[in-house]
Design an enzyme around this catalytic site. Structure first.
Site, PDB file in Angstrom:
ATOM      1  N   ASN A   1      37.789  30.126  51.824  1.00  0.00           N
ATOM      2  CA  ASN A   1      37.512  30.911  53.018  1.00  0.00           C
ATOM      3  C   ASN A   1      36.287  31.791  52.808  1.00  0.00           C
ATOM      4  O   ASN A   1      35.695  31.823  51.728  1.00  0.00           O
ATOM      5  CB  ASN A   1      38.746  31.739  53.400  1.00  0.00           C
ATOM      6  CG  ASN A   1      38.868  31.948  54.895  1.00  0.00           C
ATOM      7  OD1 ASN A   1      37.886  32.152  55.584  1.00  0.00           O
ATOM      8  ND2 ASN A   1      40.092  31.902  55.396  1.00  0.00           N
TER       9      ASN A   1
ATOM     10  N   HIS B   1      32.377  43.010  29.999  1.00  0.00           N
ATOM     11  CA  HIS B   1      31.323  43.680  29.233  1.00  0.00           C
ATOM     12  C   HIS B   1      31.922  44.274  27.965  1.00  0.00           C
ATOM     13  O   HIS B   1      33.134  44.469  27.865  1.00  0.00           O
ATOM     14  CB  HIS B   1      30.690  44.805  30.061  1.00  0.00           C
ATOM     15  CG  HIS B   1      29.782  44.304  31.125  1.00  0.00           C
ATOM     16  ND1 HIS B   1      28.460  44.014  30.883  1.00  0.00           N
ATOM     17  CD2 HIS B   1      30.000  44.029  32.431  1.00  0.00           C
ATOM     18  CE1 HIS B   1      27.899  43.585  32.005  1.00  0.00           C
ATOM     19  NE2 HIS B   1      28.813  43.582  32.953  1.00  0.00           N
TER      20      HIS B   1
ATOM     21  N   ALA C   1      48.273  38.486  49.082  1.00  0.00           N
ATOM     22  CA  ALA C   1      47.043  39.191  49.427  1.00  0.00           C
ATOM     23  C   ALA C   1      46.938  40.503  48.668  1.00  0.00           C
ATOM     24  O   ALA C   1      47.918  41.227  48.502  1.00  0.00           O
ATOM     25  CB  ALA C   1      46.992  39.449  50.931  1.00  0.00           C
TER      26      ALA C   1
ATOM     27  N   THR D   1      45.829  39.560  36.186  1.00  0.00           N
ATOM     28  CA  THR D   1      45.280  39.908  34.868  1.00  0.00           C
ATOM     29  C   THR D   1      45.813  39.032  33.747  1.00  0.00           C
ATOM     30  O   THR D   1      45.380  39.168  32.606  1.00  0.00           O
ATOM     31  CB  THR D   1      45.607  41.370  34.528  1.00  0.00           C
ATOM     32  OG1 THR D   1      47.039  41.518  34.483  1.00  0.00           O
ATOM     33  CG2 THR D   1      45.021  42.324  35.556  1.00  0.00           C
ATOM     34  N   LYS D   2      46.787  38.145  34.068  1.00  0.00           N
ATOM     35  CA  LYS D   2      47.389  37.309  33.025  1.00  0.00           C
ATOM     36  C   LYS D   2      47.782  35.965  33.613  1.00  0.00           C
ATOM     37  O   LYS D   2      47.724  35.756  34.827  1.00  0.00           O
ATOM     38  CB  LYS D   2      48.605  37.999  32.413  1.00  0.00           C
ATOM     39  CG  LYS D   2      49.742  38.216  33.395  1.00  0.00           C
ATOM     40  CD  LYS D   2      50.916  38.928  32.743  1.00  0.00           C
ATOM     41  CE  LYS D   2      52.071  39.048  33.725  1.00  0.00           C
ATOM     42  NZ  LYS D   2      53.229  39.688  33.143  1.00  0.00           N
TER      43      LYS D   2
END
Length: 190
Positions: free
Chosen positions: A89, A119, A162, A167-168
């Site tokens: 989308n 970073h 949504a 993170t895993k």
């Protein structure tokens, strides 16, 4: 540095030192893809034209079943692999230097961010980059405004609610939500 050598290095997961040859190659690729994404995003294109431009962006032909609603943003493009029957989308951002693989039948909502770079933590290494791939299984549905972070693998048929921040890794056939995302329930996949 050739594109092949660049991709091999990025897919190795090794540190990218700021101002190194690899880093400079990445900056040059960014300039190339900015031209293509500007072409894609700044006027109307038929679905066939979108597929043709997107194929140039990623450096390989996408299937005729692929669909995308511009605008679309990436700062490399060349480390994206797309399966069949994939829909992306509008207003998605793919930071693909570390590699993004999207399985067949995946639906990606608006404003989704797929980020494959981190970073350095230490201030003197803050400009260095650490690539990790994102792999999305088959039949995955990613809702709007989701962020998926470096190194994440989503199993087949996962639904990401949504606004989630992933993170895993998550196994197949589950619904995940939240910040950070957690399993809400498993899908009965009979």
């Amino acid at each position: 540095m050739t594109l092949e050598n660049f991709l091999k290095y990025m897919n190795s997961g090794k540190e990218v030192v700021a101002n190194s040859d690899v880093h400079r190659c990445m900056i040059n690729l960014t300039q190339e893809v900015l031209k293509l994404t500007s072409e894609l995003n700044n006027k109307y294109h038929t679905a066939e034209e979108v597929r043709k431009i997107f194929s140039k962006i990623i450096g390989k032909k996408v299937d005729d079943s692929f669909a995308l609603f511009p605008p679309f943003h990436t700062n490399c493009g060349k480390n994206i692999t797309i399966g069949k029957d994939v829909f992306i989308n509008s207003n998605c951002q793919f930071q693909d230097q570390g590699g993004i693989k999207i399985g067949d039948g995946t639906l990606i909502g608006p404003n989704v961010v797929l980020a494959t770079l981190n970073h350095g933590i230490e201030p003197e290494k803050r400009g260095n980059l650490y690539p990790k791939p994102i792999e999305i299984g088959k039949g995955v549905w990613i809702g709007g405004n989701v962020s998926i972070l470096p190194g994440v693998t989503l199993g087949d048929n996962v639904i990401v609610a949504a606004g989630a921040v992933v993170t895993k890794n998550f196994p197949p056939n589950c619904i995940i939500a939240g910040v950070p995302a957690k399993i809400l329930k498993f899908i009965d996949n009979k």
